[in-house]
Design a protein around this motif. Structure first.
Motif, PDB file in Angstrom:
ATOM      1  N   GLU A   1       6.918   2.750  12.887  1.00  0.00           N
ATOM      2  CA  GLU A   1       7.755   1.968  11.978  1.00  0.00           C
ATOM      3  C   GLU A   1       8.910   1.322  12.737  1.00  0.00           C
ATOM      4  O   GLU A   1       9.200   0.142  12.560  1.00  0.00           O
TER       5      GLU A   1
ATOM      6  N   ARG B   1       0.931  -5.043  10.382  1.00  0.00           N
ATOM      7  CA  ARG B   1       1.895  -4.463   9.440  1.00  0.00           C
ATOM      8  C   ARG B   1       1.198  -3.998   8.155  1.00  0.00           C
ATOM      9  O   ARG B   1       1.469  -2.917   7.643  1.00  0.00           O
ATOM     10  N   GLY B   2       0.302  -4.830   7.630  1.00  0.00           N
ATOM     11  CA  GLY B   2      -0.399  -4.480   6.401  1.00  0.00           C
ATOM     12  C   GLY B   2      -1.294  -3.266   6.563  1.00  0.00           C
ATOM     13  O   GLY B   2      -1.287  -2.360   5.719  1.00  0.00           O
TER      14      GLY B   2
ATOM     15  N   ARG C   1       0.916  -0.222   7.063  1.00  0.00           N
ATOM     16  CA  ARG C   1       1.556   0.152   5.795  1.00  0.00           C
ATOM     17  C   ARG C   1       0.567   0.906   4.902  1.00  0.00           C
ATOM     18  O   ARG C   1       0.930   1.889   4.254  1.00  0.00           O
TER      19      ARG C   1
ATOM     20  N   ARG D   1       0.253   4.389   6.265  1.00  0.00           N
ATOM     21  CA  ARG D   1       1.489   5.132   5.986  1.00  0.00           C
ATOM     22  C   ARG D   1       1.546   5.530   4.513  1.00  0.00           C
ATOM     23  O   ARG D   1       1.896   6.657   4.175  1.00  0.00           O
ATOM     24  N   ASP D   2       1.164   4.612   3.627  1.00  0.00           N
ATOM     25  CA  ASP D   2       1.151   4.912   2.195  1.00  0.00           C
ATOM     26  C   ASP D   2       0.148   6.020   1.881  1.00  0.00           C
ATOM     27  O   ASP D   2       0.425   6.905   1.071  1.00  0.00           O
TER      28      ASP D   2
END
Length: 133
Positions: free
Chosen positions: A51, A84-85, A88, A91-92
């Motif tokens: 991040e 990034r997508g 993410r 990470r989610d």
């Protein structure tokens, strides 16, 4: 599979290479933890590092592209956005369902592909352009 810094990762741009080396070092820590059966403990550390790293490194590359008017910046920016997508989403998943073996493997493969496809290709082209600008 751990990665060893060598000429195929070298872009020739001092700042970009230093940041890539930092990424590889952290990737290797993650791989070593996975081999030692500590992948679940290591994944959250890796995510936290990524991040911070992505925000800093991508911002620096994007600043350099704007500064020199890099003609391939749209494709490069798209690659950053895709990273990034995807990151993410992983990470989610970690936040919502916790760490799983499949998520550890997905993160490992994702980062390995990024090194091979993006750093060796896209970033090398950017650094070559920067040296000529």
């Amino acid at each position: 599979m751990a990665l060893i810094w060598n000429n195929k990762f070298n872009t020739g741009h001092q700042l970009i290479d230093a940041e890539h080396k930092e990424l590889i070092d952290n990737f290797n820590l993650f791989v070593a933890a996975c081999k030692a059966g500590k992948g679940k403990e290591s994944l959250s550390k890796t995510v936290t590092f990524l991040e911070q790293y992505v925000a800093k490194h991508f911002a620096e590359e994007e600043r350099l592209m704007r500064q020199v008017g890099y003609p391939d910046s749209p494709a490069h920016l798209m690659a950053h956005d895709e990273f990034r997508g995807r990151f993410r989403a992983m990470r989610d998943e970690l936040d919502q369902t916790g760490c799983s073996i499949s998520l550890i493997i997905e993160m490992n493969e994702f980062l390995l592909r990024w090194f091979i496809l993006h750093i060796q290709g896209v970033d090398t082209n950017l650094a070559f352009y920067l040296t000529k600008a």
